[in-house]
Scaffold this motif. Structure first.
Motif, PDB file in Angstrom:
ATOM      1  N   THR A 157       0.855  -1.190   0.000  1.00 41.90           N
ATOM      2  CA  THR A 157       0.000   0.000   0.000  1.00 41.90           C
ATOM      3  C   THR A 157       0.887   1.235   0.000  1.00 41.90           C
ATOM      4  O   THR A 157       1.933   1.261   0.650  1.00 41.90           O
ATOM      5  CB  THR A 157      -0.945   0.024   1.213  1.00 41.90           C
ATOM      6  OG1 THR A 157      -0.201   0.343   2.392  1.00 41.90           O
ATOM      7  CG2 THR A 157      -1.662  -1.317   1.385  1.00 41.90           C
ATOM      8  N   GLY A 158       0.479   2.250  -0.750  1.00 43.38           N
ATOM      9  CA  GLY A 158       1.356   3.408  -0.909  1.00 43.38           C
ATOM     10  C   GLY A 158       2.572   3.069  -1.745  1.00 43.38           C
ATOM     11  O   GLY A 158       3.645   3.655  -1.580  1.00 43.38           O
TER      12      GLY A 158
ATOM     13  N   THR B  94       3.423   3.619  -4.809  1.00 44.60           N
ATOM     14  CA  THR B  94       4.008   4.580  -5.742  1.00 44.60           C
ATOM     15  C   THR B  94       4.682   5.736  -5.004  1.00 44.60           C
ATOM     16  O   THR B  94       5.180   6.667  -5.626  1.00 44.60           O
ATOM     17  CB  THR B  94       2.961   5.146  -6.727  1.00 44.60           C
ATOM     18  OG1 THR B  94       1.948   5.827  -5.994  1.00 44.60           O
ATOM     19  CG2 THR B  94       2.333   4.039  -7.555  1.00 44.60           C
ATOM     20  N   GLY B  95       4.678   5.673  -3.683  1.00 47.77           N
ATOM     21  CA  GLY B  95       5.351   6.695  -2.893  1.00 47.77           C
ATOM     22  C   GLY B  95       6.845   6.476  -2.823  1.00 47.77           C
ATOM     23  O   GLY B  95       7.409   5.576  -3.457  1.00 47.77           O
TER      24      GLY B  95
ATOM     25  N   ASP C 103      -2.596   2.443  -4.237  1.00 49.63           N
ATOM     26  CA  ASP C 103      -2.259   3.827  -3.900  1.00 49.63           C
ATOM     27  C   ASP C 103      -3.404   4.716  -4.349  1.00 49.63           C
ATOM     28  O   ASP C 103      -4.009   4.470  -5.399  1.00 49.63           O
ATOM     29  CB  ASP C 103      -0.955   4.255  -4.603  1.00 49.63           C
ATOM     30  CG  ASP C 103      -0.231   5.373  -3.860  1.00 49.63           C
ATOM     31  OD1 ASP C 103      -0.846   6.431  -3.643  1.00 49.63           O
ATOM     32  OD2 ASP C 103       0.940   5.172  -3.498  1.00 49.63           O
TER      33      ASP C 103
ATOM     34  N   SER D 226       1.564  11.108  -4.651  1.00 49.19           N
ATOM     35  CA  SER D 226       2.503  10.442  -5.556  1.00 49.19           C
ATOM     36  C   SER D 226       2.016  10.639  -6.986  1.00 49.19           C
ATOM     37  O   SER D 226       0.970  11.227  -7.222  1.00 49.19           O
ATOM     38  CB  SER D 226       2.625   8.954  -5.230  1.00 49.19           C
ATOM     39  OG  SER D 226       1.372   8.311  -5.337  1.00 49.19           O
TER      40      SER D 226
ATOM     41  N   GLU E  69      -5.813   1.915  -8.139  1.00 44.77           N
ATOM     42  CA  GLU E  69      -5.978   3.239  -7.533  1.00 44.77           C
ATOM     43  C   GLU E  69      -7.159   3.153  -6.577  1.00 44.77           C
ATOM     44  O   GLU E  69      -8.298   2.987  -6.995  1.00 44.77           O
ATOM     45  CB  GLU E  69      -6.223   4.302  -8.597  1.00 44.77           C
ATOM     46  CG  GLU E  69      -6.304   5.702  -8.016  1.00 44.77           C
ATOM     47  CD  GLU E  69      -6.437   6.790  -9.064  1.00 44.77           C
ATOM     48  OE1 GLU E  69      -6.707   7.949  -8.692  1.00 44.77           O
ATOM     49  OE2 GLU E  69      -6.276   6.482 -10.265  1.00 44.77           O
TER      50      GLU E  69
ATOM     51  N   ALA F 250       0.847   3.241   3.196  1.00 43.91           N
ATOM     52  CA  ALA F 250      -0.090   4.315   2.866  1.00 43.91           C
ATOM     53  C   ALA F 250      -0.490   5.102   4.119  1.00 43.91           C
ATOM     54  O   ALA F 250      -1.202   4.590   4.986  1.00 43.91           O
ATOM     55  CB  ALA F 250      -1.332   3.728   2.191  1.00 43.91           C
TER      56      ALA F 250
END
Length: 340
Positions: free
Chosen positions: A7-8, A10-11, A32, A37, A57, A83
């Protein structure tokens, strides 16, 4: 090949962990909501590893959508949960935003994926506040948080520990990390703050390349070698590799109990001014900085004892401060030439 949900993903830390999971032989699925991001990071990951991970998404605060996702992904064997909102200063100004997002997302994940779950939780050294003894160990008492962001990490850890006490099939490792910086050696992924950076190193690189003005050093009257605040800076690639080690520990059934905590850092503190000078030395770029007042929510100094991570996780940070600075600078130059 185990399938891991990030989770998260693409950060900043998440994207580097996706790469290291792939390098270690895992299949990765990313969730994400892209609030902090850029979807182009998926293309950047593909350029590094040669394939584009499955991506959804999704806002983890939407319970119905999280449940539907879990129902359609029953082959996921583990979750790494990044996330969360993470800016200390913003959390002081908008506490309810942080409490809502950071708690709802965690609770929805646990409820959706059920009790038989291996979960690696992205925690923070902020749970220690200003420690009485340095370097700080995992056994140090948590103190009243200096910011709502830090408080969300403290309470999230309590939620996980208390849930693990009554749900023995839930296996959790909380990784308390210090200050992640740097970028991938390819310069294709790195820290990508939206708006004005809240963290030191991206502000340094943006200032050096001309996007920002002078860097503000928040306080020069702390009880530290040069008066500026001390943090334990860790290269994001080292940090990503630690998450892979934690996943392996859970999968192999090696955990001593179903809730464990590990510090992730270098075990060495650096002042803000030392970071600035390390950037100048490693890149040849001269920085413009000014001294400002202390910033609300900041602690004076903190660095970690990482003996437990080294001995039990079999992990140790390998990259130094100059490598952190030079890789962050290479990423900033890549963004200049390939704007997102």
């Amino acid at each position: 090949m185990s399938k891991i949900l990030v989770t998260g993903g693409t950060g900043f830390i998440g994207s580097h962990t996706v790469v290291e999971l792939h390098n270690a032989g895992y299949e990765v699925v990313i969730i994400d909501n892209l609030s902090n991001s850029n979807p182009r990071i998926l293309d950047q990951i593909e350029s590094i590893i040669g394939l584009k991970p499955e991506f959804a998404e999704l806002d983890l605060c939407d319970e119905a959508k999280v449940n539907a996702f879990a129902e359609s992904h029953q082959d996921i064997s583990g979750v790494i949960h990044f996330a969360a909102y993470k800016a200390v200063g913003e959390s002081v100004q908008q506490p309810l935003k942080y409490y809502r997002n950071n708690f709802y997302s965690l609770i929805n994940l646990i409820n959706a994926f059920g009790s038989k779950l291996n979960l690696v939780f992205s925690s923070s050294c902020t749970v220690y506040g200003q420690p009485d003894v340095l370097p700080v160990t995992e056994e140090a008492p948590t103190k009243k948080a200096e910011s709502p962001y830090g408080n969300t990490k403290q309470i999230a850890e309590e939620i996980l520990q208390e849930t693990c006490a009554v749900v023995p099939d839930l296996k959790v490792i909380s990784l308390r990390y210090f200050n992640p910086v740097g970028a991938h050696a390819s310069a294709l992924i790195g820290e990508l703050p939206i708006g004005v950076p809240q963290n030191l190193v991206p502000f340094i690189t943006q200032s050096a390349i001309g996007k920002r003005g002078a860097i503000t050093v928040f306080g020069n009257d702390y009880n530290t070698p040069d008066g500026s605040a001390v943090r334990d800076y860790i290269h994001v690639v080292d940090l990503a590799k630690a998450h892979v080690a934690a996943v392996r520990r859970l999968e192999n059934g090696d955990a001593a109990q179903n809730y464990e905590v590990f510090n992730l850092g270098t075990g060495k503190g650096s002042t803000v001014l030392e970071v600035i000078h390390a950037f100048e030395q490693s890149t040849g770029e001269k920085l413009d900085y000014i001294i400002g007042p202390r910033r609300s929510g900041d602690v004076e100094k903190v660095w970690g004892d990482v003996t437990k991570s080294t001995q039990i996780l079999g992990w140790k940070a390998e990259l130094g401060l100059e490598e952190m600075m030079s890789s962050a600078w290479n990423w900033e130059k890549y963004l200049r030439d390939n704007p997102f």
